[in-house]
Design a protein around this motif. Structure first.
Motif, mmCIF file in Angstrom:
data_model
loop_
_atom_site.group_PDB
_atom_site.id
_atom_site.type_symbol
_atom_site.label_atom_id
_atom_site.label_comp_id
_atom_site.label_asym_id
_atom_site.label_seq_id
_atom_site.Cartn_x
_atom_site.Cartn_y
_atom_site.Cartn_z
ATOM 1 N N LEU A 212 0.702 -1.311 -0.049
ATOM 2 C CA LEU A 212 0.300 0.082 0.008
ATOM 3 C C LEU A 212 0.790 1.228 0.102
ATOM 4 C CD1 LEU A 212 -2.681 -1.814 2.607
ATOM 5 C CD2 LEU A 212 -3.210 -1.281 -0.196
ATOM 6 N N ASP A 213 1.928 1.143 0.984
ATOM 7 C CA ASP A 213 2.739 2.149 0.096
ATOM 8 C C ASP A 213 3.188 2.620 -0.801
ATOM 9 O OD1 ASP A 213 3.163 2.846 2.996
ATOM 10 O OD2 ASP A 213 4.306 1.017 3.753
ATOM 11 N N ILE A 216 0.366 4.460 -2.461
ATOM 12 C CA ILE A 216 0.259 5.787 -1.648
ATOM 13 C C ILE A 216 1.052 6.799 -2.906
ATOM 14 C CG2 ILE A 216 0.368 7.374 0.715
ATOM 15 C CD1 ILE A 216 -0.238 4.572 1.820
ATOM 16 N N LYS A 240 -6.161 -14.158 -0.692
ATOM 17 C CA LYS A 240 -5.610 -13.365 0.446
ATOM 18 C C LYS A 240 -5.184 -12.123 1.152
ATOM 19 C CE LYS A 240 -6.194 -14.213 5.078
ATOM 20 N NZ LYS A 240 -7.564 -14.531 5.986
ATOM 21 N N GLU A 244 -6.948 -8.665 1.806
ATOM 22 C CA GLU A 244 -7.230 -7.622 3.405
ATOM 23 C C GLU A 244 -6.777 -5.719 2.746
ATOM 24 O OE1 GLU A 244 -3.473 -8.971 5.035
ATOM 25 O OE2 GLU A 244 -2.782 -7.633 6.115
ATOM 26 N N HIS A 248 -8.350 -2.245 3.968
ATOM 27 C CA HIS A 248 -7.856 -1.915 4.155
ATOM 28 C C HIS A 248 -7.796 -0.377 3.662
ATOM 29 C CE1 HIS A 248 -5.533 -4.272 7.437
ATOM 30 N NE2 HIS A 248 -4.650 -4.579 6.494
ATOM 31 N N ARG A 251 -10.971 1.274 4.153
ATOM 32 C CA ARG A 251 -11.766 1.871 6.023
ATOM 33 C C ARG A 251 -10.615 2.657 5.798
ATOM 34 N NH1 ARG A 251 -9.325 -3.179 10.057
ATOM 35 N NH2 ARG A 251 -11.399 -3.484 9.934
ATOM 36 N N ALA A 252 -9.502 3.082 5.138
ATOM 37 C CA ALA A 252 -8.721 4.696 5.415
ATOM 38 C C ALA A 252 -9.552 5.671 4.377
ATOM 39 C CB ALA A 252 -7.636 4.014 4.640
ATOM 40 N N ASP A 256 -10.478 6.905 7.829
ATOM 41 C CA ASP A 256 -9.721 8.143 8.511
ATOM 42 C C ASP A 256 -9.873 8.355 7.485
ATOM 43 O OD1 ASP A 256 -9.269 6.079 10.107
ATOM 44 O OD2 ASP A 256 -7.831 5.140 9.101
ATOM 45 N N PHE A 258 -8.590 9.025 4.189
ATOM 46 C CA PHE A 258 -7.342 9.055 4.300
ATOM 47 C C PHE A 258 -7.270 9.140 2.230
ATOM 48 C CE2 PHE A 258 -3.039 6.621 3.082
ATOM 49 C CZ PHE A 258 -2.535 7.507 3.394
ATOM 50 N N PHE B 3 2.387 3.677 6.042
ATOM 51 C CA PHE B 3 1.033 3.479 6.064
ATOM 52 C C PHE B 3 0.956 2.273 7.119
ATOM 53 C CE2 PHE B 3 -2.993 1.528 5.154
ATOM 54 C CZ PHE B 3 -4.138 2.568 4.713
ATOM 55 N N PRO B 5 -2.094 0.275 8.535
ATOM 56 C CA PRO B 5 -3.874 0.640 8.567
ATOM 57 C C PRO B 5 -4.756 0.240 9.672
ATOM 58 C CG PRO B 5 -2.614 -1.741 7.584
ATOM 59 C CD PRO B 5 -1.432 -0.049 8.492
ATOM 60 N N ALA B 6 -4.994 1.029 10.100
ATOM 61 C CA ALA B 6 -6.240 1.291 11.006
ATOM 62 C C ALA B 6 -7.190 -0.809 10.631
ATOM 63 C CB ALA B 6 -7.760 2.131 10.743
ATOM 64 N N GLN B 8 -9.625 -3.132 13.088
ATOM 65 C CA GLN B 8 -11.214 -3.128 13.842
ATOM 66 C C GLN B 8 -10.879 -3.287 15.183
ATOM 67 O OE1 GLN B 8 -14.471 -2.256 12.884
ATOM 68 N NE2 GLN B 8 -14.746 -2.841 14.777
ATOM 69 N N PHE B 39 -5.961 -10.812 9.415
ATOM 70 C CA PHE B 39 -4.884 -9.546 9.704
ATOM 71 C C PHE B 39 -4.984 -8.827 11.398
ATOM 72 C CE2 PHE B 39 -8.013 -7.020 7.551
ATOM 73 C CZ PHE B 39 -8.227 -7.183 7.340
ATOM 74 N N GLU B 40 -6.209 -9.671 11.862
ATOM 75 C CA GLU B 40 -6.179 -8.915 12.806
ATOM 76 C C GLU B 40 -6.317 -8.932 14.239
ATOM 77 O OE1 GLU B 40 -8.379 -5.236 11.548
ATOM 78 O OE2 GLU B 40 -10.335 -6.271 11.422
#
Ligand code: B12
Ligand code: SF4
Lengths: 450, 314
Positions: A212-213, A216, A240, A244, A248, A251-252, A256, A258, B3, B5-6, B8, B39-40
């Motif tokens: 993800l970096d 970004i 998988k 994920e 992310h 959600r970001a 956020d 973002f 980065f 990630p937030a 939950q 992952f969480e």
């Protein structure tokens, strides 16, 4: 949207002149924060503050459109992580891959199957809407010709894929009015493709290095160049890990705010599985979890249709079932001797039942009772489709002026209401029809109302 | 700066429930994150695919494509069960007691239970006995089943508000697992779990059936109610909803018109077998993503696709 009243207040002139209709800048800021006021109401706000506030109130996932005309695909604009919280608004575009090294018969086969892959359901037309055209040799002329051929033949929205900036430039320039997606900007060619996207006004995909970096860094660079319509491919091809990342990213963007990840995403199912059925499995996963574009290696109705149904289900407004209007629906030119059937006004039920009557070629009257969009059994269980409601509706809807007989056919699953309904409709015969709508044609062929 | 990630925050987890007994007993649940969000949080037990059989010959009710793999065994539930376990590697078996349906064959409860007992004895994997959702008849059948299969820890479904006292008591008496079934509603699911607890059914003996809608026929309602149950259980500390979930997928999907139209009847929808298989697989995948711990399936090819999916997602 994201900023608090106090943060907004800091951006206002703080003169308390009252021109906005409230006495103080603070009060106005509070109203803005809670969505009760529009920024335009303050004539004195600076350009810089306007920009900041506009950026802040922009949707968390950038809305954008790929393609033009009938097949244009609008994506992004999502505001929630779970569909029950509000609704998912813009369905992912489904694309089929064709490459420049594919023989003509294969390409034509896909074009024909794409055109035929359209299904009427609940008054909607379900169909895939895109092609991903991939250049495998860097031959700009060949690539452009293939993209143009597909665009002309189908009108489909396009994803133009190449490693060669020149090839992309040729094809995107030629087809820019069709607003194809340009795929893809990487760390190596971001400057050139950023320029191309600007010149052509086409949306641009970025392809990350599997982190993800990396993504970004790319989106920041390109937004820095003034680009807005970006699409994210993280570069990952493992189910998988891709799952994920989708979570992310969404959600970001939403939680956020973002911005560097606030863009629609693209998933290449064709590169994540070895056969079309397993590509379908990957596509199914990302229809539910957040992809905006999904590419598969072929288009075949037996695989695409289930995915279109899934997409329809996941993107239906969870707060409001689709409904049909209450009333009398004449099907196949009925007359005073034709049978009368009654159902509920859940769209799905109405279209299934109406469709079966139509295909039976038997004339009939279909009465659709308002059940607030609930299906037969659900409405019955909720007290909205019983002897009383159906009886009242049948008496008042005007069907009695249209037919000479006194028979009404009810759904097989509503058999329990037949006694009650006979009491409500004195002199009428209540006939319990089949349970499944698919048995209606056979039923109608034998049934004579009396 | 990299980065981050937030994450939950989860405050609860799904309880573990064991189906069956002995070596082949299967543990489900135990998850402390949204489905596959490893992952969480933890997902110690991968979700399972259960294979369904009927206690009566489904000829005439199943489409040819669904029947084809089982043609040689559909008239014999025991042979059918064995084929599922031995040939297709079923880890859980579901027997649907269709022969008991008062609107159809209406076979007497004792006879139904005898066949169930034979099936349970013939296989070593856990068995779920799924009734016909008729309170009186299911009560009769399941009481007999519970008694005959004592000690086998079968799971009995669907146990609804209208028959939970009778069937729940039978499960309690013979130490079976209860599949608590409610019509697509978070509060009703919760309430039924409370009622079962009050009756004395322990929490490690309850699995939720949220009611399944087929693809294109109500799937979206089931999907969202499951996501809501999962959220309540994991992030809102609602301990009355922290039970594993089972979805009776095949029974709904293979009812859908489009799964049954033949290639000749609907050429525009393409090859019937692949279409049916994909409809079943897509429905199962959605429900697994929404929080199912067990999906009940029919076609071996659909099952293979879904098992592959689970494996890659763990
Ligand atoms: C999705 C769903 C819901 C959705 C609503 C969807 C909707 N728009 O109606 C939601 C989650 C909101 C819901 C709520 C409830 N539901 Co509900 N729900 C279902 C579910 C899963 C699918 C229903 C569906 O969409 N079917 C598809 C449509 C097309 O079917 P249909 O309308 O019946 O039409 C078919 C036939 O009837 C026939 N047909 C239709 N019209 C006609 C006319 C004629 C003349 C003929 C011949 C044939 C015919 O053709 C169609 C295709 O074959 C079913 C279980 C299931 N798997 O079927 C339960 C189910 C219907 N619900 C049920 C219940 C109890 C409820 C609730 C009362 C629960 C509660 N207490 O809250 C509520 C009531 C709603 C309210 N109070 O507002 C029960 C009903 C039990 C019963 N028989 O009494 C069911 C059967 C579940 C169960 N097993 O317990 N539900
Ligand atoms: S019009 Fe603008 S400057 Fe005047 S009070 Fe309102 S917010 Fe403040």
């Amino acid at each position: 949207m994201g900023l608090t009243g106090i943060e907004i207040f800091k951006l206002l002139p703080k003169t308390n002149c009252g021109d906005c209709g409230v006495p103080t800048c603070l009060a106005f800021a509070m109203n803005l924060a809670s969505g009760k006021a529009e920024l335009d109401a303050c004539p004195h706000v600076s350009e810089e503050a306007k920009e900041k506030l506009a950026a802040d109130s922009a949707p968390p996932v950038r809305p954008l459109t790929v393609g033009a005309g009938d097949y244009a695909v609008k994506v992004g604009g999502e505001t929630v992580l779970f569909r029950h919280e509000k609704t998912f608004v813009n369905k992912p575009g489904l694309a089929t891959l064709v490459t420049t090294d594919e023989d003509e018969a294969s390409v034509n086969g896909k074009l024909e199957r794409f055109k035929a892959c359209q299904f009427e359901r609940v008054d909607l037309n379900l169909r895939p809407e895109m092609f991903a055209v991939k250049d495998t040799s860097g031959d700009a002329a060949k690539f452009t010709a293939l993209a143009k051929k597909i665009s002309d033949a189908t009108g489909a929205a396009l994803i133009l894929m190449s490693d060669s900036v020149d090839a992309l430039k040729a094809a995107a320039t030629e087809l820019k009015d069709q607003k194809p997606m340009i795929y893809a900007a990487t760390a190596d060619n971001a400057d050139a493709l950023g320029e191309l996207a600007k010149e052509t006004g086409c949306p641009l995909a970025v392809k990350g290095d599997g982190t993800l970096d990396g993504v970004i860094a790319l989106t920041q660079k390109l937004t820095g160049m003034g680009l807005k319509d970006l699409i994210i491919d993280t570069g990952t091809r493992d189910l998988k890990k891709a799952f994920e990342e989708q979570i992310h990213i969404r959600r970001a963007a939403i939680k956020d705010r973002f911005r560097p990840l606030g863009f629609p995403t693209i998933v290449f199912a064709n590169e994540m599985a070895d056969d079309l059925l397993n590509e379908g499995v990957v596509a199914a996963t990302f229809i539910a979890k957040y992809a905006a574009f999904i590419v598969m290696s072929d288009v075949k109705p037996e695989v695409t249709f289930p995915l279109l149904l899934e997409r329809l289900n996941i993107y239906t407004d969870p707060q409001r079932p689709m409904t049909a209007e209450q009333g009398i629906y004449p099907i196949n030119n009925p007359d005073e001797n034709s049978p009368v059937l009654v159902t509920c006004n859940f769209s799905l039920t109405y279209f299934i039942v109406g469709g079966e009557i139509e295909s039976s070629r038997q004339p009939a009257w279909l009465l659709v009772q308002d059940t607030e969009g609930l299906s037969v059994m659900t409405a019955w269980a909720a007290g909205k489709f019983n002897g009383e409601t159906v009886g009242t509706f049948v008496s008042k809807c005007g069907i009695m002026d249209k037919v000479k007989h006194k028979s009404i056919v009810i759904p097989g699953y509503a058999a329990a209401i037949s006694g009650e309904l006979e009491e409500e409709l004195p002199g009428w015969t209540v006939v319990v029809g089949p349970r499944e709508a698919s048995h209606i044609p056979k039923f109608l062929k034998e049934f004579k109302p009396e | 700066m990299a980065f981050e990630p937030a994450k939950q925050k989860y405050t609860g987890s799904i309880r573990e429930v064991v189906l069956g007994t002995g070596d082949k007993a299967v543990k489900i649940g135990g998850r402390s994150a949204y489905p596959f969000y490893t992952f969480e949080g933890e997902m110690p037990n991968p979700p399972k695919v259960a294979m369904e059989i009927w206690d009566k010959d489904p000829n005439g009710e199943w489409s040819e494509v669904a029947l084809e793999p089982f043609k040689d065994v559909v008239s014999d539930p025991v042979a059918w069960a064995k084929k599922c376990v031995e040939e297709y590697g079923a880890e859980i078996l579901v027997i649907q007691t269709k022969s008991a349906d008062p609107n159809a064959e209406n076979k007497p409860a004792v006879e139904v239970a005898e066949v169930v007992k034979k099936v349970v004895d013939a296989v070593d994997v856990p068995v779920v006995v799924w009734g016909v959702a008729n309170h009186e008849k299911d009560t009769e059948v399941m009481r007999a089943v519970a008694e005959k299969c004592a000690g086998k820890n079968v799971a009995i479904a669907p146990v609804e508000e209208g028959d939970y006292k009778q069937i729940g008591a039978a499960c309690l008496g013979y130490k079976h697992t209860v599949v608590a079934s409610s019509p697509i509603d978070v509060n009703l699911a919760k309430q039924l779990n409370i009622l079962l607890n009050n009756l004395g059914v322990p929490e490690n003996k309850i699995v939720i059936d949220p009611t399944t809608g087929g693809l294109g026929y109500g799937l979206e309602y089931t999907y969202s109610v499951m996501e809501r149950i999962t959220q309540a259980a994991l992030t809102q500390g609602d301990d009355k909803l922290q039970q594993p979930i089972i979805c009776n997928v095949a029974n709904e999907v293979w009812k859908c018109k489009e799964a049954n139209q033949t290639t000749e009847e609907a050429p525009e929808l393409g090859d019937q077998k692949t279409r049916g298989v994909m409809m079943e697989a897509v429905t199962a995948i959605d429900l697994l993503l929404a929080g199912a711990d067990v999906v009940v399936m029919r076609h071996p090819e659909a099952i293979q696709l879904v098992k592959g999916f689970i494996e890659k997602m763990m």
